[in-house]
Enzyme design. Structure first.
Site, PDB file in Angstrom:
ATOM      1  N   ASN A 247       3.792  -0.100   4.176  1.00  0.00           N
ATOM      2  CA  ASN A 247       5.043   0.133   4.973  1.00  0.00           C
ATOM      3  C   ASN A 247       5.689   0.940   3.196  1.00  0.00           C
ATOM      4  OD1 ASN A 247       7.968   0.802   5.016  1.00  0.00           O
ATOM      5  ND2 ASN A 247       8.030  -0.431   6.953  1.00  0.00           N
TER       6      ASN A 247
ATOM      7  N   HIS B 111       9.250  -2.462  17.124  1.00  0.00           N
ATOM      8  CA  HIS B 111       8.569  -1.321  16.748  1.00  0.00           C
ATOM      9  C   HIS B 111       8.598  -0.899  18.386  1.00  0.00           C
ATOM     10  CE1 HIS B 111       7.117  -1.998  13.227  1.00  0.00           C
ATOM     11  NE2 HIS B 111       7.477  -1.290  12.862  1.00  0.00           N
TER      12      HIS B 111
ATOM     13  N   LYS C 123       3.284   0.150  20.623  1.00  0.00           N
ATOM     14  CA  LYS C 123       2.368  -0.155  18.919  1.00  0.00           C
ATOM     15  C   LYS C 123       1.647  -1.542  19.279  1.00  0.00           C
ATOM     16  CE  LYS C 123       3.238  -1.488  14.111  1.00  0.00           C
ATOM     17  NZ  LYS C 123       2.145  -1.044  13.490  1.00  0.00           N
TER      18      LYS C 123
HETATM   19  N1  LIG Z   1       2.492   2.206   5.899  1.00  0.00           N
HETATM   20  C1  LIG Z   1       3.951   2.757   6.498  1.00  0.00           C
HETATM   21  O1  LIG Z   1       4.585   2.970   5.723  1.00  0.00           O
HETATM   22  C2  LIG Z   1       3.684   3.006   7.640  1.00  0.00           C
HETATM   23  C3  LIG Z   1       2.055   3.076   8.620  1.00  0.00           C
HETATM   24  N2  LIG Z   1       1.654   3.883   9.407  1.00  0.00           N
HETATM   25  C4  LIG Z   1       0.400   3.149  10.313  1.00  0.00           C
HETATM   26  O2  LIG Z   1       0.142   5.098  10.466  1.00  0.00           O
HETATM   27  C5  LIG Z   1      -1.376   5.054  11.032  1.00  0.00           C
HETATM   28  C6  LIG Z   1      -0.844   6.013  12.169  1.00  0.00           C
HETATM   29  O3  LIG Z   1       0.259   5.743  12.865  1.00  0.00           O
HETATM   30  P1  LIG Z   1       0.707   6.897  13.970  1.00  0.00           P
HETATM   31  O4  LIG Z   1       0.996   8.043  13.596  1.00  0.00           O
HETATM   32  O5  LIG Z   1       1.853   6.376  14.818  1.00  0.00           O
HETATM   33  O6  LIG Z   1      -0.274   7.069  14.736  1.00  0.00           O
HETATM   34  P2  LIG Z   1      -1.400   8.037  16.096  1.00  0.00           P
HETATM   35  O7  LIG Z   1      -2.301   7.200  16.913  1.00  0.00           O
HETATM   36  O8  LIG Z   1       0.353   8.478  16.523  1.00  0.00           O
HETATM   37  O9  LIG Z   1      -1.603   9.224  14.789  1.00  0.00           O
HETATM   38  C7  LIG Z   1      -2.916   8.799  14.476  1.00  0.00           C
HETATM   39  C8  LIG Z   1      -3.025  10.499  13.863  1.00  0.00           C
HETATM   40  O10 LIG Z   1      -4.696   9.861  12.827  1.00  0.00           O
HETATM   41  C9  LIG Z   1      -5.963  10.444  13.606  1.00  0.00           C
HETATM   42  N3  LIG Z   1      -6.845  10.463  13.262  1.00  0.00           N
HETATM   43  C10 LIG Z   1      -7.964   8.897  13.958  1.00  0.00           C
HETATM   44  N4  LIG Z   1      -8.390   8.904  13.477  1.00  0.00           N
HETATM   45  C11 LIG Z   1      -8.838   9.351  12.484  1.00  0.00           C
HETATM   46  C12 LIG Z   1     -10.465   9.791  11.380  1.00  0.00           C
HETATM   47  N5  LIG Z   1     -11.132   8.578  11.596  1.00  0.00           N
HETATM   48  N6  LIG Z   1     -10.225  10.313  10.550  1.00  0.00           N
HETATM   49  C13 LIG Z   1      -9.031  10.914  10.709  1.00  0.00           C
HETATM   50  N7  LIG Z   1      -8.191  11.447  11.223  1.00  0.00           N
HETATM   51  C14 LIG Z   1      -7.584  10.809  12.776  1.00  0.00           C
HETATM   52  C15 LIG Z   1      -5.417  11.689  14.755  1.00  0.00           C
HETATM   53  O11 LIG Z   1      -6.028  12.395  15.523  1.00  0.00           O
HETATM   54  P3  LIG Z   1      -6.491  13.104  16.546  1.00  0.00           P
HETATM   55  O12 LIG Z   1      -4.097  13.828  16.860  1.00  0.00           O
HETATM   56  O13 LIG Z   1      -5.900  14.551  16.622  1.00  0.00           O
HETATM   57  O14 LIG Z   1      -6.189  11.577  17.827  1.00  0.00           O
HETATM   58  C16 LIG Z   1      -3.821  11.165  14.728  1.00  0.00           C
HETATM   59  O15 LIG Z   1      -3.122  12.424  14.488  1.00  0.00           O
HETATM   60  C17 LIG Z   1      -1.037   3.549  11.964  1.00  0.00           C
HETATM   61  O16 LIG Z   1      -2.033   2.202  11.018  1.00  0.00           O
HETATM   62  C18 LIG Z   1       0.229   3.655  11.408  1.00  0.00           C
HETATM   63  O17 LIG Z   1       0.956   1.954  11.452  1.00  0.00           O
HETATM   64  C19 LIG Z   1       2.573   4.853  10.498  1.00  0.00           C
HETATM   65  C20 LIG Z   1       3.562   4.544   9.580  1.00  0.00           C
HETATM   66  C21 LIG Z   1       4.530   4.205   8.961  1.00  0.00           C
HETATM   67  O1  LIG Z   2       3.145   1.844  13.623  1.00  0.00           O
HETATM   68  C1  LIG Z   2       4.210   2.260  12.646  1.00  0.00           C
HETATM   69  O2  LIG Z   2       4.670   3.252  13.743  1.00  0.00           O
HETATM   70  C2  LIG Z   2       4.637   1.294  11.582  1.00  0.00           C
HETATM   71  N1  LIG Z   2       3.559   0.565  10.996  1.00  0.00           N
HETATM   72  C3  LIG Z   2       3.983   0.171   9.706  1.00  0.00           C
HETATM   73  C4  LIG Z   2       3.692  -1.593  10.028  1.00  0.00           C
HETATM   74  O3  LIG Z   2       2.632  -1.668  11.223  1.00  0.00           O
HETATM   75  O4  LIG Z   2       4.009  -2.194   9.702  1.00  0.00           O
HETATM   76  C5  LIG Z   2       5.236   0.001   8.599  1.00  0.00           C
HETATM   77  C6  LIG Z   2       6.629   0.615  10.412  1.00  0.00           C
HETATM   78  O5  LIG Z   2       7.210  -0.363  10.943  1.00  0.00           O
HETATM   79  C7  LIG Z   2       5.655   1.785  11.110  1.00  0.00           C
END
Ligand SMILES: NC(=O)C1=CN([C@@H]2O[C@H](COP(=O)(O)OP(=O)(O)OC[C@H]3O[C@@H](n4cnc5c(N)ncnc54)[C@H](OP(=O)(O)O)[C@@H]3O)[C@@H](O)[C@H]2O)C=CC1
Ligand SMILES: O=C(O)C1=N[C@H](C(=O)O)C[C@H](O)C1
Length: 260
Positions: A126, A156, A160
């Protein structure tokens, strides 16, 4: 600072907007898995007039060649656990990594750890600045009230599937059994809410953080990217970066810590 972004989904597309809006950053390219908008520019899809952040499909790129002509200072990953395989070539050119993947497969977290032997890697499940203060505050309160009952509640959006990586990290930080003390709620379109509940004999203390917009993740990722520039190889976390600020330490005293 030039940035390559993995992921253009719910979060990545908002992060891209924040990067483009930041005067110190240039979004060089975006990697995604589907064939949507390949060859187009993220900036145009986000309503900007200029061209920034060309979109590529991971299956159409030869990563042995790509990074030679598309070097970036920092790669930011908001895609998927397996994407770590797609930027291991980039570190040969000196790129640093900020990974925001919340739940890594064991194999992939080990690959990320290997990359930290070659370059600076910051990993944060996060990456909001606020949640890291929540973790520091929770650790402090646990010291003050070591016998308190503690439960973690994470909320969430309905879609998710995985348990919050943030909640699991908080449980680790507090020495709690993740199976016993992490409570998940999946309703509506909640972006991300984490609450640590401390139960004491005559009072309850709640420490809560809520992300209202995915831009919070973009701002945190940009903060992390700027912070990691100039760091030596090794693995780092947001807790480290922020606790250094809170403790008043100088960045250059920072030693990498094995966190992955
Ligand atoms: N650390 C933090 O604070 C946060 C972390 N996250 C994490 O970020 C990740 C993405 O979340 P979210 O945006 O909701 O997910 P989504 O499913 O909405 O988006 C995932 C994206 O990654 C792309 N993708 C999937 N596989 C690959 C790959 N092998 N190589 C390159 N691109 C790829 C997809 O491509 P396409 O669009 O073409 O399908 C899509 O654009 C999750 O792990 C989530 O938990 C999210 C929010 C906050
Ligand atoms: O999947 C998300 O959107 C998010 N993932 C992260 C988590 O799994 O902790 C961070 C944030 O809460 C949003």
């Amino acid at each position: 600072m030039s940035i390559g972004l993995f992921g253009f989904g719910k979060t990545g597309s908002v992060v891209a907007n924040e990067i483009i809006n930041d005067k110190d950053c240039e979004l060089k390219w975006v990697m995604r898995e589907s064939s949507n908008n390949i060859g187009e520019f993220a900036s145009r899809l986000l309503g900007f007039d200029h061209k920034e952040g060309k979109i590529y499909n991971v299956y159409e790129v030869d990563f042995n060649e790509f990074y030679k002509d598309n070097y970036v200072d920092v790669i930011i990953d908001f895609s998927a656990s397996c994407a770590v395989n797609e930027y291991k070539e980039a570190v040969k050119y000196g790129s640093k990594i900020v990974s925001a993947i919340s739940n890594y497969e064991e194999e992939n977290i080990n690959q990320l750890k290997q990359l930290s032997l070659q370059t600076a890697v910051l990993y944060s499940p996060n990456i909001t600045i606020g949640i890291n203060f929540l973790m520091e505050a929770s650790k402090l309160l646990q010291k003050i009230a070591p016998n308190a009952d503690i439960e973690i509640i994470e909320e969430h959006f309905r879609g998710k599937k995985d348990v919050s990586g943030t909640a699991l990290r908080i449980a680790d930080a507090l020495g709690l059994d993740k199976e016993q003390h992490v409570n998940s709620i999946r309703v509506g379109g909640i972006i991300g809410k984490h609450e640590v509940v401390f139960g004491l004999p005559n009072q309850t203390i709640r420490i809560v953080h809520e992300s209202h917009n995915r831009a919070a993740f973009g701002q945190g990722a940009i903060y992390a990217a700027k912070w990691i520039m100039g760091k030596e190889k090794g693995s780092y976390s947001m807790e480290q970066a922020l606790s250094l600020i809170m403790s008043g330490s100088k960045d250059n005293e920072l030693e990498p810590t094995v966190l992955l």
